[in-house]
Write a protein that holds these residues in place. Structure first.
Motif, PDB file in Angstrom:
ATOM      1  N   THR A   5       0.798  -1.233   0.000  1.00  0.00           N
ATOM      2  CA  THR A   5       0.000   0.000   0.000  1.00  0.00           C
ATOM      3  C   THR A   5       0.834   1.288   0.000  1.00  0.00           C
ATOM      4  OG1 THR A   5      -0.115   0.086   2.416  1.00  0.00           O
ATOM      5  CG2 THR A   5      -1.827  -1.191   1.292  1.00  0.00           C
ATOM      6  N   HIS A   6       2.116   1.183  -0.296  1.00  0.00           N
ATOM      7  CA  HIS A   6       2.953   2.392  -0.198  1.00  0.00           C
ATOM      8  C   HIS A   6       4.098   2.303  -1.201  1.00  0.00           C
ATOM      9  CE1 HIS A   6       5.170   5.293   2.855  1.00  0.00           C
ATOM     10  NE2 HIS A   6       5.388   5.648   1.592  1.00  0.00           N
ATOM     11  N   MET A   7       4.044   3.154  -2.240  1.00  0.00           N
ATOM     12  CA  MET A   7       5.158   3.202  -3.203  1.00  0.00           C
ATOM     13  C   MET A   7       5.094   4.483  -4.033  1.00  0.00           C
ATOM     14  SD  MET A   7       3.861   0.293  -5.829  1.00  0.00           S
ATOM     15  CE  MET A   7       3.675  -0.778  -4.399  1.00  0.00           C
ATOM     16  N   HIS A   8       6.229   4.802  -4.617  1.00  0.00           N
ATOM     17  CA  HIS A   8       6.387   6.070  -5.333  1.00  0.00           C
ATOM     18  C   HIS A   8       6.759   5.833  -6.785  1.00  0.00           C
ATOM     19  CE1 HIS A   8       6.080   8.302  -1.569  1.00  0.00           C
ATOM     20  NE2 HIS A   8       6.691   7.250  -1.027  1.00  0.00           N
ATOM     21  N   CYS A   9       6.067   6.556  -7.689  1.00  0.00           N
ATOM     22  CA  CYS A   9       6.310   6.390  -9.129  1.00  0.00           C
ATOM     23  C   CYS A   9       6.617   7.730  -9.785  1.00  0.00           C
ATOM     24  CB  CYS A   9       5.106   5.720  -9.780  1.00  0.00           C
ATOM     25  SG  CYS A   9       4.780   4.067  -9.166  1.00  0.00           S
ATOM     26  N   GLU A  37       2.045   8.843  -4.179  1.00  0.00           N
ATOM     27  CA  GLU A  37       3.053   9.849  -4.550  1.00  0.00           C
ATOM     28  C   GLU A  37       3.228  10.864  -3.415  1.00  0.00           C
ATOM     29  OE1 GLU A  37       4.707   9.041  -7.004  1.00  0.00           O
ATOM     30  OE2 GLU A  37       3.555   8.579  -8.805  1.00  0.00           O
ATOM     31  N   HIS A  38       4.429  11.410  -3.350  1.00  0.00           N
ATOM     32  CA  HIS A  38       4.751  12.378  -2.285  1.00  0.00           C
ATOM     33  C   HIS A  38       4.015  13.701  -2.457  1.00  0.00           C
ATOM     34  CE1 HIS A  38       8.012  10.492  -0.110  1.00  0.00           C
ATOM     35  NE2 HIS A  38       8.706  10.249  -1.203  1.00  0.00           N
ATOM     36  N   TRP A  39       3.456  14.177  -1.372  1.00  0.00           N
ATOM     37  CA  TRP A  39       2.943  15.541  -1.301  1.00  0.00           C
ATOM     38  C   TRP A  39       3.428  16.140   0.019  1.00  0.00           C
ATOM     39  CZ3 TRP A  39       0.274  18.571  -4.764  1.00  0.00           C
ATOM     40  CH2 TRP A  39      -0.165  19.812  -4.271  1.00  0.00           C
ATOM     41  N   ILE A  73      -2.106   8.902  -2.217  1.00  0.00           N
ATOM     42  CA  ILE A  73      -1.140   9.991  -2.029  1.00  0.00           C
ATOM     43  C   ILE A  73      -0.559   9.863  -0.627  1.00  0.00           C
ATOM     44  CG2 ILE A  73      -2.881  11.624  -1.128  1.00  0.00           C
ATOM     45  CD1 ILE A  73      -1.425  13.812  -2.813  1.00  0.00           C
ATOM     46  N   GLU A  74       0.708  10.222  -0.482  1.00  0.00           N
ATOM     47  CA  GLU A  74       1.324  10.282   0.847  1.00  0.00           C
ATOM     48  C   GLU A  74       1.510  11.754   1.203  1.00  0.00           C
ATOM     49  OE1 GLU A  74       5.295   8.643   1.221  1.00  0.00           O
ATOM     50  OE2 GLU A  74       5.314   8.956   3.384  1.00  0.00           O
ATOM     51  N   ILE A  75       0.754  12.211   2.168  1.00  0.00           N
ATOM     52  CA  ILE A  75       0.822  13.622   2.558  1.00  0.00           C
ATOM     53  C   ILE A  75       1.736  13.773   3.768  1.00  0.00           C
ATOM     54  CG2 ILE A  75      -0.502  15.587   3.430  1.00  0.00           C
ATOM     55  CD1 ILE A  75      -2.838  14.733   1.733  1.00  0.00           C
ATOM     56  N   SER A 219       5.797  -1.123   1.300  1.00  0.00           N
ATOM     57  CA  SER A 219       7.241  -1.241   1.048  1.00  0.00           C
ATOM     58  C   SER A 219       7.930   0.113   0.940  1.00  0.00           C
ATOM     59  CB  SER A 219       7.484  -2.000  -0.257  1.00  0.00           C
ATOM     60  OG  SER A 219       7.019  -1.222  -1.353  1.00  0.00           O
ATOM     61  N   ASP A 220       7.142   1.167   0.600  1.00  0.00           N
ATOM     62  CA  ASP A 220       7.744   2.481   0.360  1.00  0.00           C
ATOM     63  C   ASP A 220       8.753   2.394  -0.790  1.00  0.00           C
ATOM     64  OD1 ASP A 220       8.029   5.157   0.781  1.00  0.00           O
ATOM     65  OD2 ASP A 220       8.723   5.004   2.847  1.00  0.00           O
ATOM     66  N   ALA A 221       8.419   1.580  -1.804  1.00  0.00           N
ATOM     67  CA  ALA A 221       9.341   1.366  -2.917  1.00  0.00           C
ATOM     68  C   ALA A 221       9.519   2.640  -3.735  1.00  0.00           C
ATOM     69  CB  ALA A 221       8.822   0.254  -3.824  1.00  0.00           C
ATOM     70  N   HIS A 222      10.772   2.923  -4.082  1.00  0.00           N
ATOM     71  CA  HIS A 222      11.108   3.977  -5.040  1.00  0.00           C
ATOM     72  C   HIS A 222      11.790   3.355  -6.265  1.00  0.00           C
ATOM     73  CE1 HIS A 222      10.420   6.391  -1.440  1.00  0.00           C
ATOM     74  NE2 HIS A 222      10.587   7.510  -2.107  1.00  0.00           N
ATOM     75  N   TYR A 223      12.017   2.041  -6.214  1.00  0.00           N
ATOM     76  CA  TYR A 223      12.627   1.262  -7.297  1.00  0.00           C
ATOM     77  C   TYR A 223      11.755   0.029  -7.545  1.00  0.00           C
ATOM     78  CZ  TYR A 223      16.966   3.887  -6.382  1.00  0.00           C
ATOM     79  OH  TYR A 223      17.901   4.878  -6.217  1.00  0.00           O
TER      80      TYR A 223
HETATM   81 ZN   LIG Z   1       6.768   7.012   0.991  1.00  0.00          ZN
END
Ligand SMILES: [Zn+2]
Ligand SMILES: [Zn+2]
Length: 261
Positions: A5-9, A37-39, A73-75, A219-223
């Motif tokens: 439930t947590h990743m960035h694209c 996505e980061h906010w 979104i991740e605020i 996972s907070d994946a960025h890759y």
């Molecule tokens: Zn994150």
């Protein structure tokens, strides 16, 4: 289905993964994903770096949306942005709003200078105090991310959050989350470290003891290679703490089927 439930694209400036790659990784593992996505409004040193065009996000990513690809979104909460954060969460049809703390009193927890002149216990207590203030000011979110975020970066020998170093502050954070019915995320980033798992289990057990029932796994994946990473460990941690893993779709809590028989 199990959800990461947590990743960035594409819309997070620090991500190295496109949404198509995230979906490919999820399909291989037969898991669902939530893009977060980061906010971070008013980010220290770079006030707009972690913000993006949310209309464009829904226009482009809307085509990928499905039962197993959800748009969130991740605020990053800060006291001075609370009203704007709340308005943003309400303005768009997110599946999921994940609230997090990346800053403390206007300083960036990622940077070593954030901790200048502090002992570890002082840094943790300041983080928890600011978290409490932010959780009181914010309400339009579904879960609270990575309570151990600072453990990734704080420049002290002991990098773990220890309940007995701030028992009343941890309790206050957990009681607010319980009262607002917000799950406490299990962020899988550090679950390959047995010491981290040991320390985190005490926190999640305390959250459960104070009435917390649910958790979200991220996972907070960025890759691409980090999508779904250490979800099995996260499920075991949730079990050990007595928390049920859930995910959110259209801002409503949904139960996940467990991985094993
Ligand atoms: Zn994150
Ligand atoms: Zn984060």
């Amino acid at each position: 289905m199990i959800f990461d439930t947590h990743m960035h694209c594409d819309y997070s400036c620090d991500s190295h993964m496109k949404i198509a790659a995230a979906i490919e990784a999820a399909d291989k593992q037969n898991i669902g994903i939530v893009i977060t996505e980061h906010w971070d409004d008013d980010y220290p040193t770079n006030p707009t770096a972690f913000m993006f065009d949310v209309d464009d996000y829904f226009a482009r990513f809307g085509t990928y949306r499905s039962e197993k690809v959800l748009l969130g979104i991740e605020i990053g909460m800060q006291k001075q942005t609370a009203a704007a954060d709340e308005a943003l969460a309400a303005a768009y049809p997110f599946d999921y709003v994940l609230a997090s703390m990346h800053c403390v009193n206007g300083r960036d927890l990622y940077e070593e200078r954030c901790y200048a002149g502090q002992t570890k216990v002082e840094a943790v207590r300041e983080f928890l105090t600011d978290t409490i203030a932010n959780l009181e000011l914010h309400d339009n979110f579904d879960a609270f991310a990575h309570i151990d975020y600072m453990c990734r970066y704080m420049p002290f020998t002991d990098k773990e959050l220890v309940l007995s170093e701030a028992p009343e502050l941890f309790d206050q954070v957990f009681k607010i989350l319980v009262a607002k019915e917000k799950p406490l995320e299990i962020n899988t980033r550090r679950l390959n470290d047995p010491l981290a798992v040991q320390a985190l289990l005490k926190l999640y057990k305390r959250y459960a003891l104070l009435g917390g029932k649910y958790t979200v796994l991220g996972s907070d994946a960025h890759y691409q290679e980090h999508v779904g990473r250490w979800l099995t460990e996260a499920l075991a941690l949730a079990d050990a703490a007595g928390l049920e893993p859930v995910y959110f779709k259209e801002r409503k809590m949904r139960k996940m089927r467990k991985m094993r028989n």
